[in-house]
Write an enzyme that holds these catalytic residues in place. Structure first.
Site, PDB file in Angstrom:
ATOM      1  CD  GLU A 138       1.169  -2.328   2.513  1.00 59.11           C
ATOM      2  OE1 GLU A 138      -0.026  -2.216   2.135  1.00 59.11           O
ATOM      3  OE2 GLU A 138       1.861  -1.115   2.207  1.00 59.11           O
ATOM      4  CD  GLU A 179       4.631  -2.183  -1.401  1.00 52.15           C
ATOM      5  OE1 GLU A 179       3.784  -1.198  -1.488  1.00 52.15           O
ATOM      6  OE2 GLU A 179       4.332  -3.180  -0.799  1.00 52.15           O
TER       7      GLU A 179
HETATM    8  C1  BG6 Z   1       0.663  -1.309  -0.917  1.00 51.42           C
HETATM    9  C2  BG6 Z   1       0.642  -2.541  -1.440  1.00 51.42           C
HETATM   10  O1  BG6 Z   1      -0.442  -1.033   0.085  1.00 51.42           O
HETATM   11  O2  BG6 Z   1       0.346  -0.228  -1.818  1.00 51.42           O
HETATM   12  C3  BG6 Z   1       0.753  -2.882  -2.707  1.00 51.42           C
HETATM   13  O3  BG6 Z   1       1.484  -3.471  -0.708  1.00 51.42           O
HETATM   14  C4  BG6 Z   1       0.022  -1.803  -3.465  1.00 51.42           C
HETATM   15  O4  BG6 Z   1       0.262  -4.105  -2.944  1.00 51.42           O
HETATM   16  C5  BG6 Z   1       0.522  -0.386  -3.111  1.00 51.42           C
HETATM   17  O5  BG6 Z   1      -0.045  -1.930  -4.857  1.00 51.42           O
HETATM   18  C6  BG6 Z   1      -0.056   0.390  -3.801  1.00 51.42           C
HETATM   19  O6  BG6 Z   1      -1.327   0.645  -3.980  1.00 51.42           O
HETATM   20  P1  BG6 Z   1      -2.416   0.776  -5.036  1.00 51.42           P
HETATM   21  O7  BG6 Z   1      -3.733   0.691  -4.304  1.00 51.42           O
HETATM   22  O8  BG6 Z   1      -2.158   2.062  -5.608  1.00 51.42           O
HETATM   23  O9  BG6 Z   1      -1.881  -0.434  -6.036  1.00 51.42           O
END
Ligand code: BG6
Length: 473
Positions: A176, A367
Protein backbone atom coordinates in the site's frame (compact mmCIF):
# COMPACT_ATOMS: atom_id res chain seq x y z
CA UNK A 1 -23.87 -13.45 -14.87
CA UNK A 2 -25.03 -16.63 -13.25
CA UNK A 3 -22.04 -18.83 -13.79
CA UNK A 4 -18.51 -18.81 -12.39
CA UNK A 5 -15.81 -17.75 -14.84
CA UNK A 6 -12.76 -17.93 -12.58
CA UNK A 7 -9.81 -19.22 -14.61
CA UNK A 8 -8.66 -22.78 -14.05
CA UNK A 9 -5.50 -21.90 -12.13
CA UNK A 10 -6.98 -18.98 -10.25
CA UNK A 11 -4.99 -18.34 -7.06
CA UNK A 12 -7.53 -18.55 -4.25
CA UNK A 13 -5.80 -17.60 -1.06
CA UNK A 14 -5.41 -15.69 2.14
CA UNK A 15 -3.11 -12.87 3.22
CA UNK A 16 -1.43 -11.64 6.38
CA UNK A 17 1.62 -9.57 7.25
CA UNK A 18 4.53 -10.74 9.38
CA UNK A 19 4.14 -8.04 12.03
CA UNK A 20 0.43 -8.75 12.49
CA UNK A 21 0.80 -12.52 12.79
CA UNK A 22 4.25 -13.77 13.71
CA UNK A 23 4.94 -12.28 17.15
CA UNK A 24 8.39 -13.45 18.35
CA UNK A 25 9.38 -9.84 17.86
CA UNK A 26 12.86 -10.24 19.38
CA UNK A 27 13.43 -13.97 18.90
CA UNK A 28 16.32 -15.57 16.98
CA UNK A 29 18.13 -12.32 16.33
CA UNK A 30 15.20 -10.27 15.02
CA UNK A 31 15.60 -6.53 15.48
CA UNK A 32 12.75 -4.15 16.33
CA UNK A 33 10.58 -2.91 13.48
CA UNK A 34 8.46 0.24 13.56
CA UNK A 35 5.40 -1.94 14.20
CA UNK A 36 7.07 -3.18 17.42
CA UNK A 37 7.29 0.32 18.88
CA UNK A 38 3.65 1.36 18.33
CA UNK A 39 0.94 0.44 20.80
CA UNK A 40 -2.36 1.61 19.33
CA UNK A 41 -2.15 0.74 15.69
CA UNK A 42 -0.27 2.44 12.97
CA UNK A 43 -2.99 4.89 11.93
CA UNK A 44 -3.34 6.89 15.12
CA UNK A 45 -0.28 5.58 16.90
CA UNK A 46 3.20 7.01 17.01
CA UNK A 47 6.58 5.50 17.79
CA UNK A 48 7.42 5.19 21.47
CA UNK A 49 10.77 6.76 22.30
CA UNK A 50 11.77 3.48 23.95
CA UNK A 51 10.09 0.08 23.73
CA UNK A 52 8.85 -0.47 27.28
CA UNK A 53 8.21 -4.15 27.78
CA UNK A 54 6.06 -3.63 30.83
CA UNK A 55 3.49 -2.20 28.39
CA UNK A 56 1.39 -4.17 25.93
CA UNK A 57 2.47 -4.11 22.29
CA UNK A 58 0.17 -6.21 20.13
CA UNK A 59 2.86 -7.20 17.61
CA UNK A 60 5.22 -8.64 20.20
CA UNK A 61 3.28 -11.85 20.42
CA UNK A 62 0.54 -11.28 17.82
CA UNK A 63 -0.94 -14.74 17.17
CA UNK A 64 2.43 -16.45 17.61
CA UNK A 65 2.44 -17.58 14.00
CA UNK A 66 6.23 -17.81 14.32
CA UNK A 67 5.84 -20.91 16.48
CA UNK A 68 2.47 -22.15 15.27
CA UNK A 69 2.79 -21.82 11.51
CA UNK A 70 2.67 -25.58 10.91
CA UNK A 71 -0.68 -25.93 12.66
CA UNK A 72 -2.01 -22.85 10.83
CA UNK A 73 -0.78 -23.94 7.42
CA UNK A 74 -2.42 -27.33 7.96
CA UNK A 75 -5.69 -25.45 8.48
CA UNK A 76 -5.09 -23.35 5.34
CA UNK A 77 -4.49 -26.57 3.42
CA UNK A 78 -7.70 -28.04 4.81
CA UNK A 79 -9.51 -24.97 3.47
CA UNK A 80 -7.91 -25.64 0.11
CA UNK A 81 -5.91 -22.40 -0.21
CA UNK A 82 -3.90 -22.34 -3.41
CA UNK A 83 -1.71 -19.48 -2.26
CA UNK A 84 -0.80 -17.65 0.92
CA UNK A 85 0.42 -14.09 1.03
CA UNK A 86 2.63 -12.98 3.87
CA UNK A 87 5.54 -10.62 4.26
CA UNK A 88 9.12 -11.20 5.23
CA UNK A 89 9.92 -9.17 8.34
CA UNK A 90 12.87 -7.13 7.08
CA UNK A 91 14.31 -6.88 10.60
CA UNK A 92 14.44 -10.68 10.92
CA UNK A 93 16.87 -10.69 8.01
CA UNK A 94 18.68 -7.42 8.75
CA UNK A 95 17.96 -6.59 12.41
CA UNK A 96 18.94 -2.94 12.01
CA UNK A 97 18.44 -2.64 8.29
CA UNK A 98 22.01 -1.47 7.68
CA UNK A 99 23.86 -4.55 8.97
CA UNK A 100 26.80 -5.93 7.02
CA UNK A 101 25.55 -9.54 7.17
CA UNK A 102 22.07 -11.07 7.23
CA UNK A 103 20.75 -12.99 10.21
CA UNK A 104 20.88 -16.69 9.32
CA UNK A 105 18.19 -17.68 11.81
CA UNK A 106 15.77 -15.25 10.23
CA UNK A 107 16.51 -16.64 6.77
CA UNK A 108 16.06 -20.15 8.08
CA UNK A 109 12.64 -19.32 9.49
CA UNK A 110 11.32 -18.32 6.06
CA UNK A 111 12.95 -21.37 4.47
CA UNK A 112 10.95 -23.49 6.88
CA UNK A 113 7.77 -21.49 6.37
CA UNK A 114 7.94 -21.65 2.56
CA UNK A 115 8.82 -25.36 2.65
CA UNK A 116 5.78 -26.01 4.80
CA UNK A 117 3.53 -24.11 2.39
CA UNK A 118 4.96 -25.87 -0.64
CA UNK A 119 4.60 -29.24 1.07
CA UNK A 120 0.87 -28.56 1.16
CA UNK A 121 0.78 -27.31 -2.43
CA UNK A 122 0.28 -23.67 -1.34
CA UNK A 123 2.08 -21.05 -3.42
CA UNK A 124 3.82 -18.37 -1.29
CA UNK A 125 3.07 -14.78 -2.37
CA UNK A 126 5.56 -12.52 -0.65
CA UNK A 127 5.50 -8.86 0.26
CA UNK A 128 8.99 -7.56 0.82
CA UNK A 129 8.03 -4.59 3.00
CA UNK A 130 4.70 -4.42 4.82
CA UNK A 131 4.59 -1.58 7.39
CA UNK A 132 7.53 -3.13 9.29
CA UNK A 133 10.70 -1.27 8.32
CA UNK A 134 13.53 -1.85 10.81
CA UNK A 135 13.18 0.78 13.55
CA UNK A 136 16.83 1.76 13.28
CA UNK A 137 16.28 2.97 9.72
CA UNK A 138 13.72 5.46 11.00
CA UNK A 139 15.67 6.61 14.04
CA UNK A 140 19.06 6.82 12.37
CA UNK A 141 18.21 7.72 8.79
CA UNK A 142 14.73 9.24 8.85
CA UNK A 143 13.17 6.49 6.73
CA UNK A 144 12.66 6.60 2.97
CA UNK A 145 13.33 10.33 2.75
CA UNK A 146 16.95 9.24 3.00
CA UNK A 147 18.44 7.87 -0.20
CA UNK A 148 20.61 5.40 1.72
CA UNK A 149 17.54 3.24 2.13
CA UNK A 150 17.69 2.32 -1.55
CA UNK A 151 20.97 0.49 -0.98
CA UNK A 152 19.78 -1.18 2.23
CA UNK A 153 16.58 -2.34 0.57
CA UNK A 154 18.27 -3.68 -2.56
CA UNK A 155 20.78 -5.58 -0.46
CA UNK A 156 17.89 -7.13 1.47
CA UNK A 157 16.16 -7.99 -1.82
CA UNK A 158 19.25 -9.59 -3.27
CA UNK A 159 19.65 -11.81 -0.22
CA UNK A 160 16.04 -13.00 -0.20
CA UNK A 161 15.75 -13.43 -3.97
CA UNK A 162 18.87 -15.62 -3.98
CA UNK A 163 17.84 -17.55 -0.92
CA UNK A 164 14.25 -18.25 -1.96
CA UNK A 165 14.65 -18.38 -5.74
CA UNK A 166 13.43 -21.96 -5.90
CA UNK A 167 10.53 -21.40 -3.52
CA UNK A 168 8.87 -18.08 -4.29
CA UNK A 169 7.62 -16.99 -7.70
CA UNK A 170 5.16 -14.17 -6.76
CA UNK A 171 6.54 -11.06 -5.06
CA UNK A 172 5.39 -7.56 -4.19
CA UNK A 173 7.69 -4.73 -3.16
CA UNK A 174 5.93 -2.19 -0.87
CA UNK A 175 2.56 -2.75 0.75
CA UNK A 176 0.00 0.00 0.00
CA UNK A 177 2.65 2.44 -1.04
CA UNK A 178 0.07 5.13 -1.80
CA UNK A 179 -0.49 5.45 1.97
CA UNK A 180 2.66 7.56 1.85
CA UNK A 181 0.38 10.62 2.04
CA UNK A 182 -2.01 9.53 4.77
CA UNK A 183 -0.01 7.04 6.88
CA UNK A 184 3.59 8.03 6.07
CA UNK A 185 5.04 6.19 9.05
CA UNK A 186 3.66 2.85 7.82
CA UNK A 187 4.24 3.34 4.11
CA UNK A 188 7.42 5.40 4.06
CA UNK A 189 8.89 4.89 7.54
CA UNK A 190 8.71 8.68 7.89
CA UNK A 191 7.99 10.42 11.19
CA UNK A 192 6.59 13.66 9.85
CA UNK A 193 7.33 16.42 12.30
CA UNK A 194 7.24 19.51 10.20
CA UNK A 195 4.07 20.46 8.28
CA UNK A 196 6.07 22.86 6.09
CA UNK A 197 8.25 20.14 4.62
CA UNK A 198 5.60 17.40 4.63
CA UNK A 199 4.95 17.26 0.89
CA UNK A 200 8.60 17.64 0.02
CA UNK A 201 9.44 14.69 2.31
CA UNK A 202 6.64 12.54 0.94
CA UNK A 203 7.60 13.08 -2.69
CA UNK A 204 11.29 12.62 -1.99
CA UNK A 205 10.58 9.37 -0.16
CA UNK A 206 8.34 8.32 -3.06
CA UNK A 207 11.13 8.93 -5.57
CA UNK A 208 13.55 6.85 -3.51
CA UNK A 209 10.94 4.08 -3.28
CA UNK A 210 10.40 4.17 -7.07
CA UNK A 211 14.11 3.68 -7.70
CA UNK A 212 14.26 0.88 -5.10
CA UNK A 213 11.18 -0.74 -6.62
CA UNK A 214 12.69 -0.78 -10.10
CA UNK A 215 16.01 -2.13 -8.86
CA UNK A 216 14.10 -4.89 -7.08
CA UNK A 217 12.17 -5.71 -10.27
CA UNK A 218 15.43 -5.89 -12.23
CA UNK A 219 17.08 -8.16 -9.67
CA UNK A 220 14.05 -10.36 -9.21
CA UNK A 221 13.83 -11.10 -12.94
CA UNK A 222 17.58 -11.72 -13.18
CA UNK A 223 17.81 -13.98 -10.15
CA UNK A 224 14.47 -15.80 -10.50
CA UNK A 225 13.58 -16.43 -14.15
CA UNK A 226 9.82 -16.61 -14.59
CA UNK A 227 9.11 -14.66 -11.41
CA UNK A 228 6.34 -12.06 -11.19
CA UNK A 229 6.88 -8.96 -9.10
CA UNK A 230 4.12 -6.45 -8.57
CA UNK A 231 3.52 -3.10 -6.97
CA UNK A 232 0.86 -2.93 -4.23
CA UNK A 233 -1.63 -0.15 -3.55
CA UNK A 234 -4.63 0.49 -1.37
CA UNK A 235 -7.35 1.11 -3.95
CA UNK A 236 -10.65 1.39 -2.15
CA UNK A 237 -12.63 3.60 -4.51
CA UNK A 238 -13.40 7.30 -3.91
CA UNK A 239 -16.82 8.60 -5.02
CA UNK A 240 -17.72 12.27 -5.31
CA UNK A 241 -20.36 13.19 -2.72
CA UNK A 242 -22.54 14.78 -5.40
CA UNK A 243 -22.55 15.64 -9.09
CA UNK A 244 -21.30 19.11 -8.20
CA UNK A 245 -18.25 19.45 -10.49
CA UNK A 246 -16.22 20.65 -7.49
CA UNK A 247 -16.85 17.36 -5.71
CA UNK A 248 -16.25 15.36 -8.86
CA UNK A 249 -12.94 16.97 -9.71
CA UNK A 250 -11.58 16.90 -6.17
CA UNK A 251 -12.47 13.21 -5.84
CA UNK A 252 -10.67 12.66 -9.16
CA UNK A 253 -7.56 14.47 -7.93
CA UNK A 254 -7.54 12.45 -4.73
CA UNK A 255 -7.81 9.24 -6.68
CA UNK A 256 -4.99 10.33 -8.92
CA UNK A 257 -2.82 11.03 -5.88
CA UNK A 258 -3.01 7.28 -5.26
CA UNK A 259 -2.76 6.20 -8.88
CA UNK A 260 0.39 8.32 -9.16
CA UNK A 261 2.20 5.38 -7.53
CA UNK A 262 0.98 2.75 -9.98
CA UNK A 263 1.36 5.19 -12.89
CA UNK A 264 5.09 5.46 -12.19
CA UNK A 265 5.65 1.81 -11.30
CA UNK A 266 3.55 0.35 -14.13
CA UNK A 267 4.33 2.84 -16.91
CA UNK A 268 7.89 3.69 -15.93
CA UNK A 269 7.77 7.47 -15.95
CA UNK A 270 6.47 10.42 -13.98
CA UNK A 271 3.11 11.62 -15.34
CA UNK A 272 2.66 15.22 -16.45
CA UNK A 273 0.11 16.03 -13.76
CA UNK A 274 2.69 15.65 -11.00
CA UNK A 275 4.79 18.47 -12.41
CA UNK A 276 2.10 21.03 -11.65
CA UNK A 277 1.68 19.67 -8.13
CA UNK A 278 5.42 19.92 -7.52
CA UNK A 279 5.60 23.41 -9.02
CA UNK A 280 2.72 24.78 -6.95
CA UNK A 281 4.15 23.30 -3.75
CA UNK A 282 7.79 24.25 -4.39
CA UNK A 283 8.87 20.64 -4.40
CA UNK A 284 12.18 19.68 -5.83
CA UNK A 285 13.21 16.07 -5.98
CA UNK A 286 16.80 15.06 -5.53
CA UNK A 287 17.67 12.44 -8.10
CA UNK A 288 20.88 10.91 -9.38
CA UNK A 289 22.04 10.05 -12.88
CA UNK A 290 20.37 6.87 -14.08
CA UNK A 291 17.32 7.12 -11.78
CA UNK A 292 14.83 7.88 -14.52
CA UNK A 293 16.26 5.22 -16.84
CA UNK A 294 16.00 2.68 -14.04
CA UNK A 295 12.39 3.61 -13.37
CA UNK A 296 11.62 3.43 -17.09
CA UNK A 297 13.37 0.14 -17.76
CA UNK A 298 12.09 -1.95 -14.87
CA UNK A 299 8.35 -1.68 -14.39
CA UNK A 300 6.19 -3.92 -12.21
CA UNK A 301 4.59 -7.04 -13.69
CA UNK A 302 1.18 -6.71 -12.09
CA UNK A 303 -0.88 -4.44 -9.87
CA UNK A 304 -1.49 -5.97 -6.47
CA UNK A 305 -4.08 -4.08 -4.51
CA UNK A 306 -6.27 -4.08 -1.45
CA UNK A 307 -9.95 -3.26 -1.64
CA UNK A 308 -12.10 -3.07 1.46
CA UNK A 309 -14.70 -0.39 0.88
CA UNK A 310 -15.56 2.84 -0.86
CA UNK A 311 -15.31 6.39 0.37
CA UNK A 312 -17.41 9.45 -0.35
CA UNK A 313 -15.61 12.75 -0.69
CA UNK A 314 -16.90 16.33 -0.70
CA UNK A 315 -14.78 19.19 -2.01
CA UNK A 316 -12.88 20.97 0.74
CA UNK A 317 -13.41 18.38 3.44
CA UNK A 318 -10.36 17.36 5.49
CA UNK A 319 -8.64 14.15 4.41
CA UNK A 320 -8.56 11.53 7.09
CA UNK A 321 -6.39 8.49 6.38
CA UNK A 322 -7.06 4.95 7.54
CA UNK A 323 -5.82 1.49 6.65
CA UNK A 324 -8.68 0.80 4.24
CA UNK A 325 -8.23 4.12 2.39
CA UNK A 326 -9.40 7.60 3.31
CA UNK A 327 -12.46 8.00 5.52
CA UNK A 328 -15.30 9.96 3.96
CA UNK A 329 -18.92 10.99 4.37
CA UNK A 330 -21.76 8.53 4.84
CA UNK A 331 -22.97 6.94 1.64
CA UNK A 332 -26.75 6.50 2.02
CA UNK A 333 -26.74 3.52 -0.35
CA UNK A 334 -24.34 1.41 1.67
CA UNK A 335 -24.32 -0.42 4.97
CA UNK A 336 -21.29 -0.29 7.22
CA UNK A 337 -19.29 -2.70 9.33
CA UNK A 338 -19.13 -2.22 13.10
CA UNK A 339 -15.90 -0.29 12.48
CA UNK A 340 -17.69 2.13 10.18
CA UNK A 341 -16.33 0.81 6.88
CA UNK A 342 -18.94 0.99 4.08
CA UNK A 343 -19.59 -2.36 2.41
CA UNK A 344 -19.47 -1.89 -1.35
CA UNK A 345 -19.00 -5.05 -3.45
CA UNK A 346 -19.74 -3.27 -6.74
CA UNK A 347 -16.81 -0.97 -5.98
CA UNK A 348 -14.48 -3.94 -6.39
CA UNK A 349 -15.73 -4.52 -9.94
CA UNK A 350 -15.33 -0.80 -10.59
CA UNK A 351 -11.72 -0.76 -9.38
CA UNK A 352 -10.75 -3.86 -11.35
CA UNK A 353 -12.07 -2.26 -14.53
CA UNK A 354 -10.57 1.13 -13.73
CA UNK A 355 -7.08 -0.29 -13.18
CA UNK A 356 -7.18 -2.81 -16.00
CA UNK A 357 -8.33 -0.11 -18.43
CA UNK A 358 -5.45 2.08 -17.30
CA UNK A 359 -2.58 -0.42 -17.65
CA UNK A 360 -3.85 -3.61 -19.39
CA UNK A 361 -1.65 -5.60 -17.00
CA UNK A 362 -2.72 -8.44 -14.70
CA UNK A 363 -4.32 -7.59 -11.38
CA UNK A 364 -4.00 -9.45 -8.11
CA UNK A 365 -6.54 -8.69 -5.37
CA UNK A 366 -4.23 -9.30 -2.44
CA UNK A 367 -6.46 -7.92 0.33
CA UNK A 368 -10.21 -7.88 0.75
CA UNK A 369 -11.88 -8.71 4.01
CA UNK A 370 -14.44 -8.07 6.67
CA UNK A 371 -13.35 -6.94 10.13
CA UNK A 372 -16.03 -7.79 12.69
CA UNK A 373 -16.36 -9.00 16.23
CA UNK A 374 -17.19 -12.71 16.58
CA UNK A 375 -19.01 -14.56 19.32
CA UNK A 376 -19.25 -18.21 20.21
CA UNK A 377 -22.73 -19.75 20.07
CA UNK A 378 -23.77 -22.00 22.93
CA UNK A 379 -22.67 -25.11 21.06
CA UNK A 380 -19.15 -23.68 20.66
CA UNK A 381 -19.52 -22.74 16.99
CA UNK A 382 -18.99 -19.31 15.44
CA UNK A 383 -21.67 -18.40 12.94
CA UNK A 384 -20.18 -15.48 11.01
CA UNK A 385 -22.81 -15.01 8.34
CA UNK A 386 -21.92 -11.32 7.90
CA UNK A 387 -18.42 -12.30 6.85
CA UNK A 388 -19.75 -14.95 4.45
CA UNK A 389 -22.16 -12.45 2.95
CA UNK A 390 -19.34 -9.90 2.45
CA UNK A 391 -17.12 -12.54 0.87
CA UNK A 392 -19.82 -13.83 -1.47
CA UNK A 393 -20.92 -10.43 -2.68
CA UNK A 394 -17.36 -9.34 -3.40
CA UNK A 395 -16.50 -12.56 -5.19
CA UNK A 396 -19.61 -12.32 -7.35
CA UNK A 397 -18.49 -8.84 -8.42
CA UNK A 398 -15.00 -10.15 -9.05
CA UNK A 399 -16.55 -12.80 -11.28
CA UNK A 400 -18.27 -9.97 -13.16
CA UNK A 401 -14.96 -8.14 -13.51
CA UNK A 402 -13.40 -11.24 -15.05
CA UNK A 403 -16.31 -11.45 -17.47
CA UNK A 404 -15.74 -7.75 -18.20
CA UNK A 405 -12.33 -8.80 -19.50
CA UNK A 406 -10.08 -8.00 -16.54
CA UNK A 407 -7.12 -10.32 -16.19
CA UNK A 408 -7.01 -11.41 -12.55
CA UNK A 409 -4.24 -13.60 -11.13
CA UNK A 410 -5.91 -14.37 -7.84
CA UNK A 411 -7.68 -13.27 -4.72
CA UNK A 412 -6.29 -13.42 -1.21
CA UNK A 413 -8.76 -12.79 1.60
CA UNK A 414 -7.29 -10.53 4.25
CA UNK A 415 -6.73 -12.45 7.41
CA UNK A 416 -7.79 -16.07 6.77
CA UNK A 417 -6.92 -16.35 10.45
CA UNK A 418 -7.57 -13.61 13.06
CA UNK A 419 -4.58 -11.30 13.39
CA UNK A 420 -3.78 -7.97 15.01
CA UNK A 421 -5.44 -5.01 13.31
CA UNK A 422 -2.88 -2.74 11.67
CA UNK A 423 -5.04 0.31 12.08
CA UNK A 424 -6.06 0.02 15.71
CA UNK A 425 -3.83 -2.65 17.24
CA UNK A 426 -6.94 -4.60 18.29
CA UNK A 427 -7.55 -8.34 18.20
CA UNK A 428 -11.28 -7.78 18.47
CA UNK A 429 -11.47 -6.54 14.88
CA UNK A 430 -11.42 -10.03 13.44
CA UNK A 431 -11.06 -10.95 9.77
CA UNK A 432 -10.41 -14.67 10.05
CA UNK A 433 -12.11 -17.82 8.90
CA UNK A 434 -10.18 -19.21 11.85
CA UNK A 435 -10.75 -17.73 15.29
CA UNK A 436 -7.78 -17.10 17.57
CA UNK A 437 -8.48 -17.01 21.29
CA UNK A 438 -6.90 -13.74 22.29
CA UNK A 439 -8.42 -10.44 23.38
CA UNK A 440 -7.48 -6.80 23.07
CA UNK A 441 -5.38 -6.94 26.23
CA UNK A 442 -3.40 -9.89 25.00
CA UNK A 443 -5.16 -12.48 27.14
CA UNK A 444 -6.25 -15.88 25.81
CA UNK A 445 -5.06 -19.37 25.02
CA UNK A 446 -4.21 -18.65 21.36
CA UNK A 447 -6.26 -21.73 20.46
CA UNK A 448 -7.58 -21.86 16.92
CA UNK A 449 -11.26 -22.60 16.06
CA UNK A 450 -12.82 -22.92 12.62
CA UNK A 451 -15.68 -20.46 12.00
CA UNK A 452 -18.63 -21.16 9.69
CA UNK A 453 -16.91 -19.09 6.99
CA UNK A 454 -14.00 -21.56 7.03
CA UNK A 455 -16.24 -24.26 5.60
CA UNK A 456 -17.83 -21.82 3.19
CA UNK A 457 -14.58 -20.54 1.67
CA UNK A 458 -13.47 -24.17 1.34
CA UNK A 459 -16.56 -24.85 -0.75
CA UNK A 460 -15.98 -21.79 -2.91
CA UNK A 461 -12.42 -22.86 -3.63
CA UNK A 462 -13.28 -26.51 -4.20
CA UNK A 463 -15.86 -25.55 -6.83
CA UNK A 464 -13.70 -22.78 -8.34
CA UNK A 465 -16.43 -20.27 -7.49
CA UNK A 466 -19.52 -22.24 -8.48
CA UNK A 467 -20.66 -22.46 -4.85
CA UNK A 468 -21.14 -18.67 -4.89
CA UNK A 469 -24.25 -19.18 -6.96
CA UNK A 470 -25.72 -21.60 -4.49
CA UNK A 471 -25.39 -19.45 -1.40
CA UNK A 472 -28.54 -18.52 0.45
CA UNK A 473 -26.81 -16.11 2.83
C1 BG6 B 1 -4.47 -2.74 4.92
C2 BG6 B 1 -3.15 -3.25 5.43
O1 BG6 B 1 -4.41 -1.38 4.85
O2 BG6 B 1 -5.61 -2.97 5.70
C3 BG6 B 1 -3.23 -4.36 6.45
O3 BG6 B 1 -2.32 -3.63 4.36
C4 BG6 B 1 -4.39 -4.11 7.38
O4 BG6 B 1 -2.00 -4.45 7.10
C5 BG6 B 1 -5.66 -4.08 6.56
O5 BG6 B 1 -4.48 -5.01 8.43
C6 BG6 B 1 -6.94 -3.95 7.38
O6 BG6 B 1 -6.84 -2.85 8.22
P1 BG6 B 1 -7.09 -2.99 9.78
O7 BG6 B 1 -6.76 -1.65 10.34
O8 BG6 B 1 -8.52 -3.34 9.93
O9 BG6 B 1 -6.18 -4.05 10.28
Amino acid sequence: MNEAVFPEHFLWGGAVAANQAEGAWDVDGKGPAISDAIRNGIVGGSLDAEINESKYYASHEAIDFYHRYKEDIALFAEMGLKCFRTSIAWSRIFPNGDDAEPNEKGLQFYDNLFDELLKHGIEPVITISHFETPLHLVREYGGWVNRNLIAFFTKYCEIIFKRYRNKVKYWMTFNEINHMHTIPLAAGAIELKNEDTKLQDIYQASHNVFVANSLAVKMCHEIIPGSQIGCMLSLSIIYPNSCNPEDVFEAYELRRRSLFYSDVMMRGYYPNYIKRIWKENNISIHNEPGDFETIRNYTSDYVGFSYYRSTTHKAGMPIQGNTGGIMGLDNPYLEKTAWGWPIDPKGLRYVCNEIYDRYQKPLFIVENGYGGDDEFAQDGSIIDDDRISYLNKHLLELNEAIEDGCEIIGYTWWGPIDIVSAGTGEMKKRYGFIYVDKDNDGKGTLNRTRKKSFYWYKQVIATNGRALFESTI
